[in-house]
Design a protein around this motif. Structure first.
Motif, PDB file in Angstrom:
ATOM      1  N   PHE A  73       4.188   4.932   5.223  1.00  0.00           N
ATOM      2  CA  PHE A  73       4.985   5.317   4.063  1.00  0.00           C
ATOM      3  C   PHE A  73       6.421   4.866   4.283  1.00  0.00           C
ATOM      4  O   PHE A  73       6.980   5.048   5.368  1.00  0.00           O
ATOM      5  CB  PHE A  73       4.971   6.839   3.872  1.00  0.00           C
ATOM      6  CG  PHE A  73       3.652   7.391   3.437  1.00  0.00           C
ATOM      7  CD1 PHE A  73       3.345   7.506   2.098  1.00  0.00           C
ATOM      8  CD2 PHE A  73       2.711   7.789   4.373  1.00  0.00           C
ATOM      9  CE1 PHE A  73       2.127   8.024   1.688  1.00  0.00           C
ATOM     10  CE2 PHE A  73       1.493   8.303   3.982  1.00  0.00           C
ATOM     11  CZ  PHE A  73       1.199   8.418   2.633  1.00  0.00           C
ATOM     12  N   GLU A  74       7.014   4.311   3.250  1.00  0.00           N
ATOM     13  CA  GLU A  74       8.390   3.855   3.343  1.00  0.00           C
ATOM     14  C   GLU A  74       9.342   5.023   3.539  1.00  0.00           C
ATOM     15  O   GLU A  74       9.105   6.124   3.060  1.00  0.00           O
ATOM     16  CB  GLU A  74       8.759   3.093   2.071  1.00  0.00           C
ATOM     17  CG  GLU A  74      10.104   2.427   2.117  1.00  0.00           C
ATOM     18  CD  GLU A  74      10.343   1.547   0.902  1.00  0.00           C
ATOM     19  OE1 GLU A  74      10.986   0.517   1.071  1.00  0.00           O
ATOM     20  OE2 GLU A  74       9.881   1.898  -0.190  1.00  0.00           O
ATOM     21  N   SER A  75      10.434   4.772   4.229  1.00  0.00           N
ATOM     22  CA  SER A  75      11.469   5.774   4.433  1.00  0.00           C
ATOM     23  C   SER A  75      11.977   6.273   3.088  1.00  0.00           C
ATOM     24  O   SER A  75      12.119   5.506   2.138  1.00  0.00           O
ATOM     25  CB  SER A  75      12.628   5.165   5.224  1.00  0.00           C
ATOM     26  OG  SER A  75      13.724   6.044   5.217  1.00  0.00           O
TER      27      SER A  75
ATOM     28  N   VAL B 164      12.643  13.409   2.063  1.00  0.00           N
ATOM     29  CA  VAL B 164      11.700  13.975   1.102  1.00  0.00           C
ATOM     30  C   VAL B 164      10.596  14.659   1.896  1.00  0.00           C
ATOM     31  O   VAL B 164       9.821  14.007   2.584  1.00  0.00           O
ATOM     32  CB  VAL B 164      11.120  12.885   0.177  1.00  0.00           C
ATOM     33  CG1 VAL B 164      10.113  13.490  -0.781  1.00  0.00           C
ATOM     34  CG2 VAL B 164      12.240  12.201  -0.594  1.00  0.00           C
ATOM     35  N   LEU B 165      10.553  15.981   1.817  1.00  0.00           N
ATOM     36  CA  LEU B 165       9.599  16.781   2.578  1.00  0.00           C
ATOM     37  C   LEU B 165       8.258  16.820   1.877  1.00  0.00           C
ATOM     38  O   LEU B 165       8.165  16.584   0.682  1.00  0.00           O
ATOM     39  CB  LEU B 165      10.137  18.197   2.755  1.00  0.00           C
ATOM     40  CG  LEU B 165      11.565  18.324   3.285  1.00  0.00           C
ATOM     41  CD1 LEU B 165      11.950  19.777   3.382  1.00  0.00           C
ATOM     42  CD2 LEU B 165      11.707  17.626   4.617  1.00  0.00           C
TER      43      LEU B 165
ATOM     44  N   VAL C  11      -4.917   7.586  -0.417  1.00  0.00           N
ATOM     45  CA  VAL C  11      -3.663   8.122   0.115  1.00  0.00           C
ATOM     46  C   VAL C  11      -3.185   9.224  -0.819  1.00  0.00           C
ATOM     47  O   VAL C  11      -3.263   9.090  -2.039  1.00  0.00           O
ATOM     48  CB  VAL C  11      -2.590   7.016   0.215  1.00  0.00           C
ATOM     49  CG1 VAL C  11      -1.257   7.588   0.643  1.00  0.00           C
ATOM     50  CG2 VAL C  11      -3.030   5.937   1.174  1.00  0.00           C
ATOM     51  N   ARG C  12      -2.688  10.301  -0.225  1.00  0.00           N
ATOM     52  CA  ARG C  12      -2.158  11.413  -1.025  1.00  0.00           C
ATOM     53  C   ARG C  12      -0.833  11.866  -0.444  1.00  0.00           C
ATOM     54  O   ARG C  12      -0.621  11.810   0.757  1.00  0.00           O
ATOM     55  CB  ARG C  12      -3.139  12.584  -1.031  1.00  0.00           C
ATOM     56  CG  ARG C  12      -4.461  12.253  -1.667  1.00  0.00           C
ATOM     57  CD  ARG C  12      -5.435  13.408  -1.520  1.00  0.00           C
ATOM     58  NE  ARG C  12      -6.736  13.000  -1.983  1.00  0.00           N
ATOM     59  CZ  ARG C  12      -7.261  13.403  -3.120  1.00  0.00           C
ATOM     60  NH1 ARG C  12      -6.621  14.225  -3.896  1.00  0.00           N
ATOM     61  NH2 ARG C  12      -8.458  12.987  -3.474  1.00  0.00           N
TER      62      ARG C  12
ATOM     63  N   SER D 183       8.226  13.127  -5.225  1.00  0.00           N
ATOM     64  CA  SER D 183       8.874  11.842  -5.483  1.00  0.00           C
ATOM     65  C   SER D 183       7.872  10.719  -5.259  1.00  0.00           C
ATOM     66  O   SER D 183       6.876  10.901  -4.570  1.00  0.00           O
ATOM     67  CB  SER D 183      10.063  11.624  -4.535  1.00  0.00           C
ATOM     68  OG  SER D 183      11.036  12.610  -4.732  1.00  0.00           O
ATOM     69  N   THR D 184       8.142   9.556  -5.819  1.00  0.00           N
ATOM     70  CA  THR D 184       7.317   8.381  -5.572  1.00  0.00           C
ATOM     71  C   THR D 184       7.622   7.845  -4.184  1.00  0.00           C
ATOM     72  O   THR D 184       8.786   7.645  -3.839  1.00  0.00           O
ATOM     73  CB  THR D 184       7.604   7.287  -6.618  1.00  0.00           C
ATOM     74  OG1 THR D 184       7.306   7.806  -7.911  1.00  0.00           O
ATOM     75  CG2 THR D 184       6.769   6.057  -6.363  1.00  0.00           C
TER      76      THR D 184
END
Length: 131
Positions: A40-42, A48-49, A103-104, A109-110
């Motif tokens: 997952f991108e930063s 973002v929790l 993926v979930r 947020s996106t």
């Protein structure tokens, strides 16, 4: 679903880069081993929790879920760096059945997946034994 629009090696044509790119459809009965790595991108700052999850699900040729091959879900706390999940599992499959990479995340947020450089997301498979 994860869009896997490229291939490194697929001599049996079990993956399509055009349609249903998140799946691998087996062409012969046998035991298969699947591995998936998703990064997952930063999210930057602030972090973002939330949960990030990855699973491989086996389906019949008709589209009915048979079993979960592998699953992992993690809570991401106070971090602004990339987050990776790696899973693997082996399963017996019959010709026409497929495994779907899912993926979930529930951050609100996106979140993008990384597909280039050091953080490449991948799905790989190996035939262990044909029947």
């Amino acid at each position: 679903a994860v869009t896997l629009g490229f291939e490194n090696y697929d001599p049996s044509g079990m993956h399509s880069t055009v349609s249903n790119t998140q799946r691998v459809t087996v062409s012969a009965d046998g035991y298969y081993h699947f591995s998936a790595y998703v990064r997952f991108e930063s999210t930057g700052s602030p972090a973002v929790l939330g949960n990030r999850g990855l699973r491989l699900v086996q389906f019949t040729s008709g589209g009915s879920a048979v079993a979960t091959v592998a699953v992992d879900q993690r809570y991401v706390g106070n971090t602004t760096s990339d987050h990776a999940i790696c899973i693997s599992g082996s399963v017996y499959m019959t010709a026409g059945q497929y495994v779907d990479l899912q993926v979930r995340q529930n951050s609100g947020s996106t979140l993008d997946l990384l597909f280039d450089g050091d953080g490449i997301s991948t799905l790989s498979w190996h035939c262990l034994r044909l029947d």
